[in-house]
Design a protein around this motif. Structure first.
Motif, short mmCIF file in Angstrom:
data_model
loop_
_atom_site.label_atom_id
_atom_site.label_comp_id
_atom_site.label_asym_id
_atom_site.label_seq_id
_atom_site.Cartn_x
_atom_site.Cartn_y
_atom_site.Cartn_z
N ILE A 39 45.87 54.56 17.46
CA ILE A 39 45.23 55.70 15.75
C ILE A 39 43.66 55.90 16.34
O ILE A 39 42.73 56.52 15.03
N VAL A 40 42.96 54.63 16.42
CA VAL A 40 41.32 54.34 16.43
C VAL A 40 40.77 55.58 17.37
O VAL A 40 40.05 55.75 17.31
N LYS A 41 41.15 55.60 18.30
CA LYS A 41 40.69 55.76 19.48
C LYS A 41 40.00 57.12 19.38
O LYS A 41 39.33 58.42 19.53
N PRO A 42 40.80 58.52 19.12
CA PRO A 42 39.54 60.00 18.02
C PRO A 42 38.63 59.60 17.29
O PRO A 42 37.59 60.61 17.60
N PHE A 43 38.87 58.95 16.14
CA PHE A 43 37.56 58.56 15.59
C PHE A 43 36.61 57.76 16.71
O PHE A 43 35.73 58.12 16.54
N HIS A 44 37.09 57.39 17.86
CA HIS A 44 36.10 56.21 18.07
C HIS A 44 35.01 56.88 19.25
O HIS A 44 33.72 57.14 18.53
N LYS A 45 36.14 58.42 19.91
CA LYS A 45 34.94 59.30 20.61
C LYS A 45 34.05 59.88 19.94
O LYS A 45 33.35 60.40 20.24
N ILE A 46 34.20 60.03 18.22
CA ILE A 46 33.56 60.75 17.75
C ILE A 46 32.07 59.74 16.60
O ILE A 46 30.74 59.96 17.11
N ILE A 47 32.25 58.67 16.74
CA ILE A 47 32.11 57.54 16.13
C ILE A 47 30.79 57.18 16.84
O ILE A 47 29.81 57.11 16.14
N VAL A 48 31.20 56.62 18.59
CA VAL A 48 30.46 56.21 18.94
C VAL A 48 29.06 57.41 19.41
O VAL A 48 27.09 57.04 19.33
N PRO A 49 29.47 58.61 19.74
CA PRO A 49 28.62 59.78 20.49
C PRO A 49 27.27 59.68 18.73
O PRO A 49 26.13 60.06 19.25
N THR A 50 28.33 59.94 18.04
CA THR A 50 27.19 60.05 16.75
C THR A 50 26.02 59.30 16.02
O THR A 50 24.87 58.70 15.91
N MET A 51 26.40 57.81 16.80
CA MET A 51 25.82 56.33 16.86
C MET A 51 24.52 56.63 16.85
O MET A 51 23.54 56.48 16.77
N LEU A 52 25.47 56.98 18.93
CA LEU A 52 24.40 56.84 19.71
C LEU A 52 23.04 57.78 19.50
O LEU A 52 21.84 57.49 19.64
N LYS A 53 23.28 58.96 18.72
CA LYS A 53 22.47 59.89 19.03
C LYS A 53 21.86 59.79 16.94
O LYS A 53 20.30 60.17 17.30
N ARG A 54 21.90 58.85 16.02
CA ARG A 54 21.27 58.68 15.02
C ARG A 54 20.37 57.23 15.24
O ARG A 54 19.79 57.11 14.61
N ILE A 55 20.78 56.59 16.26
CA ILE A 55 19.83 55.25 17.22
C ILE A 55 18.79 56.25 17.75
O ILE A 55 17.38 55.39 17.53
N ILE A 56 18.92 57.18 18.59
CA ILE A 56 17.99 56.99 19.71
C ILE A 56 17.08 58.17 18.41
O ILE A 56 15.80 58.23 18.68
N LYS A 57 17.38 58.42 17.49
CA LYS A 57 16.46 59.77 16.27
C LYS A 57 15.47 58.90 15.91
O LYS A 57 14.34 58.74 15.76
N ASN A 58 16.15 57.51 15.08
CA ASN A 58 15.46 56.79 15.23
C ASN A 58 14.42 56.01 15.97
O ASN A 58 13.10 55.53 15.05
N ILE A 59 15.22 54.94 16.80
CA ILE A 59 13.98 54.98 17.61
C ILE A 59 12.29 56.22 18.05
O ILE A 59 11.10 55.97 17.36
N GLU A 60 12.65 56.52 18.07
CA GLU A 60 11.73 58.01 18.01
C GLU A 60 10.77 59.14 16.85
O GLU A 60 10.27 59.13 17.00
N GLY A 61 11.18 58.51 15.93
CA GLY A 61 10.98 58.47 14.64
C GLY A 61 9.88 57.29 14.63
O GLY A 61 9.37 57.27 14.23
N ASN A 62 9.99 56.00 15.19
CA ASN A 62 9.10 55.05 14.44
C ASN A 62 8.80 55.05 15.58
O ASN A 62 7.35 54.69 15.87
N ASN A 63 8.69 55.94 16.63
CA ASN A 63 7.63 55.63 18.00
C ASN A 63 6.93 56.67 17.72
O ASN A 63 5.09 56.91 17.75
N ASN A 64 6.93 57.65 16.60
CA ASN A 64 5.95 58.60 15.60
C ASN A 64 5.20 58.22 15.23
O ASN A 64 4.19 59.08 14.66
N ARG A 65 4.98 56.97 14.22
CA ARG A 65 4.36 56.81 13.25
C ARG A 65 3.40 55.63 14.10
O ARG A 65 2.98 55.56 14.74
#
Length: 182
Positions: free
Chosen positions: A156-182
């Protein structure tokens, strides 16, 4: 920014257990770490702070349902940001549903053991060989099933998991790169 499905990194702590998992997936993205300041603890903090609101809502629903079945839930964390700011990501520490199983300079293993399944999440930083400031971040999820209910639950969880993890990874990288530009 491209997030791609990949394999469990060879240097991952989970590699020695790979054949025993009932489920394993890995997603990877590339980020620029100007000055080599991004630590594995910072990646861990970003993992917990990069959860989209819609995922938080899904977790609330999940917790209500599974608590009726006697499964572990993540308690509402009072003063969540302060606790996260002071979280060291040391072995044995707990943040919500996630316990720290292991930590090295380039990887932290988070997860939980429950009566229906065990899951582990690896946050793994790998430096590119040709440029020390370009790194990859791989999030790998492993699941070991203990009984039929664990299989049903993850089905039941797997279809959500396959959307959630890439979404979170993208957000983590955006936050890292946003912090690098400060």
């Amino acid at each position: 920014m491209k997030i791609s499905k990949t394999r469990l990194p060879n240097g991952s702590i989970l590699k020695s257990e790979e054949k025993s998992f009932g489920y394993l997936d890995s997603f990877q993205g590339v980020f620029f770490d100007k000055g080599n300041f991004v630590s594995i603890s910072e990646i861990g903090r970003l993992f917990f702070s990069s959860v989209p609101n819609w995922v938080e809502y899904l977790f609330k629903i999940r917790n209500k349902i599974v608590s009726l079945l006697g499964l572990k839930t993540s308690n509402s964390l009072k003063d969540r940001q302060n606790r996260l700011d002071n979280f060291k990501f040391e072995t044995g520490e707990q943040f919500g549903l996630f316990k720290v199983f292991s930590k090295t300079n380039n990887e932290v293993i988070l997860g939980e053991d429950d009566k229906h399944l065990n899951f582990k999440v690896s946050l793994f930083i790998d430096k590119q060989t040709n440029n020390r400031e370009i790194k990859t971040l791989t999030i790998s999820t492993s699941v070991s099933f203990k009984n039929w209910f664990g299989n049903l639950y993850f089905f039941i969880v797997k279809p959500f998991h396959k959307i959630i993890v890439p979404t979170m990874l993208k957000r983590i990288i955006k936050n890292i790169e946003g912090n690098n530009n400060r």
